[in-house]
Each structure stands twice: as structure tokens, then as C-alpha cells.
Design a protein around this motif. Sequence first.
Motif, PDB file in Angstrom:
ATOM      1  N   ARG A 264       0.819  -1.217   0.000  1.00 24.36           N
ATOM      2  CA  ARG A 264       0.000   0.000   0.000  1.00 24.36           C
ATOM      3  C   ARG A 264       0.852   1.266   0.000  1.00 24.36           C
ATOM      4  O   ARG A 264       0.621   2.181  -0.781  1.00 24.36           O
ATOM      5  N   GLU A 265       1.837   1.329   0.873  1.00 25.91           N
ATOM      6  CA  GLU A 265       2.675   2.522   0.969  1.00 25.91           C
ATOM      7  C   GLU A 265       3.465   2.748  -0.310  1.00 25.91           C
ATOM      8  O   GLU A 265       3.617   3.870  -0.771  1.00 25.91           O
TER       9      GLU A 265
ATOM     10  N   ALA B  63       1.055   3.942  -3.070  1.00 23.00           N
ATOM     11  CA  ALA B  63       0.740   5.359  -2.881  1.00 23.00           C
ATOM     12  C   ALA B  63       1.896   6.223  -3.362  1.00 23.00           C
ATOM     13  O   ALA B  63       1.697   7.195  -4.105  1.00 23.00           O
TER      14      ALA B  63
ATOM     15  N   ALA C  99      -0.507   7.728   1.673  1.00 12.30           N
ATOM     16  CA  ALA C  99      -1.212   6.455   1.848  1.00 12.30           C
ATOM     17  C   ALA C  99      -2.693   6.683   2.165  1.00 12.30           C
ATOM     18  O   ALA C  99      -3.556   5.942   1.688  1.00 12.30           O
ATOM     19  N   SER C 100      -3.013   7.726   2.938  1.00  8.56           N
ATOM     20  CA  SER C 100      -4.418   7.977   3.275  1.00  8.56           C
ATOM     21  C   SER C 100      -5.208   8.435   2.046  1.00  8.56           C
ATOM     22  O   SER C 100      -6.348   8.013   1.854  1.00  8.56           O
TER      23      SER C 100
ATOM     24  N   ASP D 290      -5.873   5.399  -0.121  1.00  8.62           N
ATOM     25  CA  ASP D 290      -7.016   4.622   0.371  1.00  8.62           C
ATOM     26  C   ASP D 290      -8.331   5.183  -0.171  1.00  8.62           C
ATOM     27  O   ASP D 290      -9.226   4.432  -0.558  1.00  8.62           O
ATOM     28  N   ILE D 291      -8.450   6.499  -0.195  1.00 11.48           N
ATOM     29  CA  ILE D 291      -9.659   7.147  -0.728  1.00 11.48           C
ATOM     30  C   ILE D 291      -9.797   6.860  -2.216  1.00 11.48           C
ATOM     31  O   ILE D 291     -10.896   6.543  -2.699  1.00 11.48           O
TER      32      ILE D 291
ATOM     33  N   VAL E 225      -8.682   4.297  -3.852  1.00 13.62           N
ATOM     34  CA  VAL E 225      -9.084   2.890  -4.020  1.00 13.62           C
ATOM     35  C   VAL E 225     -10.564   2.745  -3.701  1.00 13.62           C
ATOM     36  O   VAL E 225     -11.314   2.097  -4.453  1.00 13.62           O
ATOM     37  N   LYS E 226     -10.995   3.366  -2.626  1.00 16.18           N
ATOM     38  CA  LYS E 226     -12.392   3.242  -2.205  1.00 16.18           C
ATOM     39  C   LYS E 226     -13.352   3.807  -3.255  1.00 16.18           C
ATOM     40  O   LYS E 226     -14.399   3.223  -3.525  1.00 16.18           O
TER      41      LYS E 226
ATOM     42  N   PRO F 251      -8.319  -2.042  -6.778  1.00 13.37           N
ATOM     43  CA  PRO F 251      -8.211  -2.736  -5.490  1.00 13.37           C
ATOM     44  C   PRO F 251      -6.966  -3.631  -5.503  1.00 13.37           C
ATOM     45  O   PRO F 251      -6.432  -3.940  -6.575  1.00 13.37           O
TER      46      PRO F 251
ATOM     47  N   LYS G 237      -2.064  -7.818   1.086  1.00  8.53           N
ATOM     48  CA  LYS G 237      -2.691  -7.063   0.004  1.00  8.53           C
ATOM     49  C   LYS G 237      -1.556  -6.489  -0.837  1.00  8.53           C
ATOM     50  O   LYS G 237      -0.659  -5.830  -0.321  1.00  8.53           O
TER      51      LYS G 237
ATOM     52  N   TRP H 213      -0.676  -4.514  -4.623  1.00 13.39           N
ATOM     53  CA  TRP H 213      -1.194  -3.808  -5.795  1.00 13.39           C
ATOM     54  C   TRP H 213      -0.336  -4.125  -7.002  1.00 13.39           C
ATOM     55  O   TRP H 213       0.893  -4.125  -6.938  1.00 13.39           O
TER      56      TRP H 213
END
Length: 111
Positions: free
Chosen positions: A43-44, A47, A54-55, A58-59, A61-62, A68, A76, A78
Motif C-alpha cells: 500500500r505505501e 501510494a 497512503a491515506s 485509500d480514498i 481505491v475506495k 483494489p 494485500k 497492488w
Amino acid sequence: MQTETQHSIKSHSAQFASLGNPPHRRRLADVLPQSLPPRGVCREEAAAYVGVSASLFDILVKDGRMPPPKRINARKVWDRNRLDAAFASLPDDGEVNTRAMKSDPWANLAA
């Protein structure tokens, strides 16, 4: 005063420290040559790859602007190629984001 055992432990610790991490403890990115970037990233790293925190990632991806992750056991991961495709499909500065307009019925009224 050090006992012989304490001295031996310190000596071995210094030897291992000078060798770096043992192969089973190295990061996977350290194993690959620099000319071969990893296909899957955490994830990091994902991003950072697209240039956001990273935050915010997340948005993205959402809301579907970024893909995803794949699931590999409990991890997880990517896919870098999917990140490239998602990044390429983001609107350029000044372009209308049609994906956001489709999901936000109020977007047309604000214009």
C-alpha cells in the motif's frame, strides 16, 4: 568485566551486523536488480508510486480511481501495471472527471 560468553556473543553479533540482513530477512525490493521493478507493491509503495499519501491512496481505491489490491494469503498487493492504467485514466488538470460526475448526481448542478 566481560565473561568469555558475553565477548563471544558480542563478536558474533558484530560479524552478522557487518554482513547486513540475512537473505531470508532482506526486503524483496533488495533482491531484484534495479532494472526490474517489482510487479506487486504494498500500500505505501503503491501510494508513493502514484505520488500521493497512503491515506489519499485509500480514498482513491475506495472511490474506484485506483484499483483494489490482489490478495496473496494475508497480504494485500497492488499490481503495478494496473496502477499505471488507473493513473493514465485520471483526468488531466482542467479536464472534467466524468467518473466523478456519474457517481455524483449533483456535480452537473454545481457547474
